[in-house]
Motif scaffolding. Structure first.
Motif, short mmCIF file in Angstrom:
data_model
loop_
_atom_site.label_atom_id
_atom_site.label_comp_id
_atom_site.label_asym_id
_atom_site.label_seq_id
_atom_site.Cartn_x
_atom_site.Cartn_y
_atom_site.Cartn_z
N HIS A 130 -7.50 -5.85 7.73
CA HIS A 130 -6.71 -4.85 7.04
C HIS A 130 -5.88 -5.35 6.43
O HIS A 130 -5.61 -7.19 6.35
N GLY A 131 -5.42 -5.14 4.74
CA GLY A 131 -5.12 -7.06 4.80
C GLY A 131 -3.40 -6.44 4.89
O GLY A 131 -3.40 -6.35 5.61
N ARG A 132 -2.55 -6.68 3.63
CA ARG A 132 -1.17 -6.90 3.54
C ARG A 132 -0.35 -5.48 4.79
O ARG A 132 -0.96 -4.54 4.44
N SER A 133 0.55 -5.73 5.36
CA SER A 133 1.29 -5.00 6.72
C SER A 133 1.17 -3.68 5.91
O SER A 133 0.97 -2.48 6.68
N PHE A 134 1.92 -3.40 5.12
CA PHE A 134 2.33 -2.44 4.07
C PHE A 134 0.68 -0.99 3.89
O PHE A 134 1.17 0.12 3.43
N VAL A 135 0.34 -1.84 3.75
CA VAL A 135 -1.23 -1.14 3.40
C VAL A 135 -1.34 0.06 5.04
O VAL A 135 -2.09 1.32 4.77
N ARG A 136 -1.06 -0.65 6.15
CA ARG A 136 -1.15 0.09 7.27
C ARG A 136 -1.08 1.88 7.11
O ARG A 136 -1.65 2.84 8.10
N PRO A 137 0.45 2.50 6.93
CA PRO A 137 0.62 3.25 6.37
C PRO A 137 0.12 4.12 6.13
O PRO A 137 -0.65 5.82 6.49
N PHE A 138 -0.78 3.84 5.04
CA PHE A 138 -1.51 4.79 4.23
C PHE A 138 -2.85 4.57 4.97
O PHE A 138 -3.57 5.24 4.76
N LEU A 139 -3.47 4.11 5.59
CA LEU A 139 -4.73 3.93 6.97
C LEU A 139 -4.56 4.74 7.21
O LEU A 139 -5.47 5.57 8.09
N ALA A 140 -3.30 4.17 8.72
CA ALA A 140 -2.87 5.85 9.10
C ALA A 140 -2.84 7.04 8.56
O ALA A 140 -4.00 7.68 9.27
N LEU A 141 -2.80 7.22 7.39
CA LEU A 141 -3.16 8.53 6.86
C LEU A 141 -3.68 9.24 6.62
O LEU A 141 -4.50 10.10 6.65
N GLY A 142 -4.80 8.05 5.76
CA GLY A 142 -6.31 8.14 5.14
C GLY A 142 -7.56 8.89 6.77
O GLY A 142 -8.12 9.78 6.85
N GLY A 143 -6.59 7.73 8.22
CA GLY A 143 -7.54 7.49 9.56
C GLY A 143 -7.36 9.31 10.43
O GLY A 143 -8.36 10.04 10.87
N SER A 144 -6.15 9.76 10.01
CA SER A 144 -6.57 11.48 10.03
C SER A 144 -7.04 12.50 9.39
O SER A 144 -7.64 13.34 10.29
N ARG A 145 -8.02 11.90 8.31
CA ARG A 145 -9.21 12.68 7.87
C ARG A 145 -10.24 11.98 8.12
O ARG A 145 -11.20 12.15 7.10
N HIS A 146 -10.17 11.04 8.20
CA HIS A 146 -11.75 10.40 9.37
C HIS A 146 -11.92 9.69 7.63
O HIS A 146 -13.17 9.39 7.28
N ILE A 147 -10.78 8.81 6.86
CA ILE A 147 -11.39 8.33 6.22
C ILE A 147 -10.71 6.69 6.41
O ILE A 147 -9.41 7.00 6.10
N LEU A 148 -11.09 5.69 5.88
CA LEU A 148 -11.00 4.11 6.08
C LEU A 148 -10.69 4.01 8.09
O LEU A 148 -11.26 5.36 8.37
N VAL A 149 -10.73 3.22 8.26
CA VAL A 149 -9.75 3.02 9.34
C VAL A 149 -8.61 2.35 9.82
O VAL A 149 -8.57 1.01 9.76
N PRO A 150 -7.81 2.92 11.09
CA PRO A 150 -6.49 2.63 10.83
C PRO A 150 -6.32 1.42 11.71
O PRO A 150 -5.31 1.53 12.83
N GLN A 151 -7.26 0.67 12.23
CA GLN A 151 -7.58 -0.25 13.90
C GLN A 151 -7.90 -1.31 13.40
O GLN A 151 -9.06 -1.47 12.88
#
Length: 226
Positions: free
Chosen positions: A45-66
């Motif tokens: 992942h990139g910098r820490s501020f992108v993690r909430p967006f990845l987590a949101l996308g992960g709820s619909r199987h978009i990108l990987v929040p881990q």
């Protein structure tokens, strides 16, 4: 026999490495699906501020929040005809993290109107992205994302470049190892690297008529607008 990827590449399709060419010949005409199994050496992942967006996308199987290393991986490329009559190929990627698996889903169609493959992301096809295909000097396939569009009910808007992600995917074949290799990098023009992974896998080609499309592989909702 012409797959959606052959239509996108035209004469350049013949420049692909033979193994990459077969992998991207999957379609209704060929009657083949491709299932890849391997390991992602690194998911980042990139910098820490992108993690909430990845987590949101992960709820619909978009990108990987881990993030992680040496993560078992499966990719399922299965052709079918969607509810709008379009030939569609799944790109469902499952990453077997120790605590829980994560999925990154996409379905692809060829759009004559847009002159390219359109990639619908996630379980509900909310995001439609133009994909542009090229072949490099080694016979690898390079895929670059173009315009992104968000579709939900009456909403139909172009995603501004400021918040959109630019993806570059490179799939190659390692003759020495006898395996496919993949590198994925998603970045933002202002905020820098967002997400990516790299690794290798073996591929099995299966008969679609005999195997069919397994339950849970198709999206929950299909979007007609490309």
């Amino acid at each position: 026999m012409t797959s959606i990827f052959q239509r996108a590449l035209g004469a350049d399709f013949d420049r692909l490495h033979p193994q990459i060419r077969r992998r991207f010949s999957v379609g209704l005409d060929s009657g083949e699906a491709c299932v890849g199994r391997g390991t992602m050496d690194r998911i980042w992942h990139g910098r820490s501020f992108v993690r909430p967006f990845l987590a949101l996308g992960g709820s619909r199987h978009i990108l990987v929040p881990q993030a992680g290393r040496d993560i078992p991986f499966v990719i399922e490329n299965v052709p079918y005809r969607d509810s709008f009559g379009r030939e569609t190929v799944t790109f469902v990627r499952t990453f077997a993290f120790p605590r829980r698996p994560r999925r990154f889903d996409a379905t692809m169609v060829f759009s004559p109107e847009r002159g390219c493959v359109v990639d619908y992301l996630g379980t509900h096809q909310h995001l439609a992205t133009d994909l542009h295909f090229t072949v490099d000097d080694t016979g690898a396939l390079v895929i670059r994302s173009g315009e992104h569009r968000f579709r939900e009910g009456p909403v139909d808007v172009r995603v501004p470049d400021l918040i959109g992600g630019d993806a570059v995917v490179r799939e190659s074949y390692d003759d020495a190892a006898g395996r496919f290799r993949i590198q994925v990098r998603v970045g933002n023009r202002r905020f820098g690297p967002l997400f990516g992974y790299e690794g290798s896998f073996d591929a099995e080609f299966v008969n679609v008529a005999e195997r069919g499309v397994r339950a849970g592989l198709r999206p929950v909702r299909e979007e007609a607008r490309a």
